[in-house]
Design a protein around this motif. Structure first.
Motif, PDB file in Angstrom:
ATOM      1  N   ASN A  35     -11.013 -48.372 -23.688  1.00  0.00           N
ATOM      2  CA  ASN A  35     -11.922 -49.294 -24.367  1.00  0.00           C
ATOM      3  C   ASN A  35     -12.291 -48.838 -25.776  1.00  0.00           C
ATOM      4  OD1 ASN A  35     -12.055 -51.075 -22.110  1.00  0.00           O
ATOM      5  ND2 ASN A  35     -13.531 -49.698 -21.166  1.00  0.00           N
ATOM      6  N   GLY A  36     -11.553 -47.869 -26.322  1.00  0.00           N
ATOM      7  CA  GLY A  36     -11.788 -47.416 -27.687  1.00  0.00           C
ATOM      8  C   GLY A  36     -11.095 -48.328 -28.685  1.00  0.00           C
ATOM      9  N   PRO A  37     -11.390 -48.155 -29.960  1.00  0.00           N
ATOM     10  CA  PRO A  37     -10.776 -48.990 -30.990  1.00  0.00           C
ATOM     11  C   PRO A  37      -9.290 -48.680 -31.170  1.00  0.00           C
ATOM     12  CG  PRO A  37     -12.197 -47.328 -31.981  1.00  0.00           C
ATOM     13  CD  PRO A  37     -12.357 -47.208 -30.503  1.00  0.00           C
ATOM     14  N   LEU A  38      -8.522 -49.709 -31.470  1.00  0.00           N
ATOM     15  CA  LEU A  38      -7.094 -49.588 -31.719  1.00  0.00           C
ATOM     16  C   LEU A  38      -6.816 -50.120 -33.117  1.00  0.00           C
ATOM     17  CD1 LEU A  38      -4.136 -49.087 -30.768  1.00  0.00           C
ATOM     18  CD2 LEU A  38      -4.171 -51.449 -29.905  1.00  0.00           C
ATOM     19  N   VAL A  39      -6.163 -49.308 -33.945  1.00  0.00           N
ATOM     20  CA  VAL A  39      -5.779 -49.713 -35.291  1.00  0.00           C
ATOM     21  C   VAL A  39      -4.269 -49.887 -35.306  1.00  0.00           C
ATOM     22  CG1 VAL A  39      -5.668 -49.002 -37.710  1.00  0.00           C
ATOM     23  CG2 VAL A  39      -7.733 -48.538 -36.377  1.00  0.00           C
ATOM     24  N   ILE A  40      -3.835 -51.045 -35.805  1.00  0.00           N
ATOM     25  CA  ILE A  40      -2.412 -51.369 -35.843  1.00  0.00           C
ATOM     26  C   ILE A  40      -1.976 -51.514 -37.296  1.00  0.00           C
ATOM     27  CG2 ILE A  40      -0.644 -53.036 -35.161  1.00  0.00           C
ATOM     28  CD1 ILE A  40      -1.805 -52.180 -32.653  1.00  0.00           C
ATOM     29  N   GLY A  41      -0.949 -50.760 -37.671  1.00  0.00           N
ATOM     30  CA  GLY A  41      -0.328 -50.899 -38.986  1.00  0.00           C
ATOM     31  C   GLY A  41       0.986 -51.649 -38.845  1.00  0.00           C
ATOM     32  N   PHE A  42       1.782 -51.687 -39.925  1.00  0.00           N
ATOM     33  CA  PHE A  42       3.087 -52.352 -39.822  1.00  0.00           C
ATOM     34  C   PHE A  42       4.112 -51.428 -39.182  1.00  0.00           C
ATOM     35  CE2 PHE A  42       7.367 -53.218 -41.416  1.00  0.00           C
ATOM     36  CZ  PHE A  42       7.558 -54.437 -40.787  1.00  0.00           C
ATOM     37  N   ASN A  43       4.326 -50.233 -39.775  1.00  0.00           N
ATOM     38  CA  ASN A  43       5.256 -49.281 -39.178  1.00  0.00           C
ATOM     39  C   ASN A  43       4.899 -47.870 -39.622  1.00  0.00           C
ATOM     40  OD1 ASN A  43       6.491 -49.505 -41.873  1.00  0.00           O
ATOM     41  ND2 ASN A  43       8.284 -48.535 -40.974  1.00  0.00           N
ATOM     42  N   TRP A  44       5.466 -46.900 -38.940  1.00  0.00           N
ATOM     43  CA  TRP A  44       5.234 -45.494 -39.268  1.00  0.00           C
ATOM     44  C   TRP A  44       5.984 -45.166 -40.548  1.00  0.00           C
ATOM     45  CZ3 TRP A  44       1.658 -43.526 -36.124  1.00  0.00           C
ATOM     46  CH2 TRP A  44       1.514 -44.099 -34.854  1.00  0.00           C
ATOM     47  N   GLY A  45       5.320 -44.487 -41.449  1.00  0.00           N
ATOM     48  CA  GLY A  45       5.929 -44.128 -42.713  1.00  0.00           C
ATOM     49  C   GLY A  45       6.833 -42.912 -42.602  1.00  0.00           C
ATOM     50  N   ALA A  46       7.664 -42.764 -43.617  1.00  0.00           N
ATOM     51  CA  ALA A  46       8.532 -41.599 -43.744  1.00  0.00           C
ATOM     52  C   ALA A  46       8.485 -41.164 -45.208  1.00  0.00           C
ATOM     53  CB  ALA A  46       9.954 -41.941 -43.325  1.00  0.00           C
ATOM     54  N   SER A  47       7.968 -39.985 -45.452  1.00  0.00           N
ATOM     55  CA  SER A  47       7.877 -39.463 -46.813  1.00  0.00           C
ATOM     56  C   SER A  47       9.248 -39.006 -47.296  1.00  0.00           C
ATOM     57  CB  SER A  47       6.906 -38.288 -46.868  1.00  0.00           C
ATOM     58  OG  SER A  47       5.608 -38.707 -46.510  1.00  0.00           O
ATOM     59  N   LYS A  48       9.454 -39.098 -48.604  1.00  0.00           N
ATOM     60  CA  LYS A  48      10.722 -38.662 -49.192  1.00  0.00           C
ATOM     61  C   LYS A  48      10.983 -37.201 -48.858  1.00  0.00           C
ATOM     62  CE  LYS A  48      11.285 -41.779 -53.038  1.00  0.00           C
ATOM     63  NZ  LYS A  48      11.478 -41.926 -54.471  1.00  0.00           N
ATOM     64  N   GLY A  49      12.207 -36.931 -48.407  1.00  0.00           N
ATOM     65  CA  GLY A  49      12.614 -35.565 -48.124  1.00  0.00           C
ATOM     66  C   GLY A  49      12.100 -34.996 -46.812  1.00  0.00           C
ATOM     67  N   GLU A  50      11.296 -35.743 -46.077  1.00  0.00           N
ATOM     68  CA  GLU A  50      10.749 -35.264 -44.801  1.00  0.00           C
ATOM     69  C   GLU A  50      11.629 -35.719 -43.648  1.00  0.00           C
ATOM     70  OE1 GLU A  50       7.989 -33.321 -44.210  1.00  0.00           O
ATOM     71  OE2 GLU A  50       7.830 -33.097 -46.386  1.00  0.00           O
ATOM     72  N   GLU A  51      11.647 -34.910 -42.602  1.00  0.00           N
ATOM     73  CA  GLU A  51      12.338 -35.263 -41.367  1.00  0.00           C
ATOM     74  C   GLU A  51      11.307 -35.416 -40.258  1.00  0.00           C
ATOM     75  OE1 GLU A  51      15.370 -32.405 -40.478  1.00  0.00           O
ATOM     76  OE2 GLU A  51      16.610 -33.051 -42.162  1.00  0.00           O
TER      77      GLU A  51
END
Length: 129
Positions: free
Chosen positions: A44-60
């Motif tokens: 019953n806690g709050p849920l935050v929805i974004g569009f998609n998970w990000g990926a930073s340049k050069g990160e895996e």
């Protein structure tokens, strides 16, 4: 709830291998993968929805393989950190500490435009499993 989420992670792995963004990553030397959900998973806690998970340049990024509970205040939530001032003003830090985060699309990308309509359709199947 943990058992159901773990089942969804297994299904997400199968679906990701069929996605356009997965092929894009293979073709361009990226390792972005996917995630399903992070944070407290408080009932019953709050849920935050974004569009998609990000990926930073050069990160895996490794694919999410388990559901770990964490505090939204101490996690790297990327662009969603922009909601902190509004949440603090209207609901307080206790509210923020109970947030669970997910996204409409579970696949990571550097830009939203890298997510195709096929990717959205594929990952949408996991919701209807």
């Amino acid at each position: 709830m943990d058992i159901e989420l773990s089942k969804l992670l297994n299904e997400l792995n199968n679906i990701y291998t069929k996605s356009d963004i997965s092929k894009y990553c293979l073709d361009n030397g990226h390792k972005w993968s996917y995630s399903l959900v992070t944070s407290t998973l408080e009932k019953n806690g709050p849920l935050v929805i974004g569009f998609n998970w990000g990926a930073s340049k050069g990160e895996e990024y490794e694919p999410q393989t388990e559901i770990k509970k964490a505090n939204f205040l101490t996690e790297d939530v990327g662009s969603l950190s922009r909601i902190y001032p509004f949440c603090r003003k209207h609901f307080g830090d206790d509210f923020i500490s109970k947030i669970t985060q997910s996204n409409y699309c579970f696949f990571r990308s550097h830009n939203e435009s890298q997510i195709s309509s096929k990717d959205i359709e594929l990952q949408g199947r996991i919701i209807h499993c």
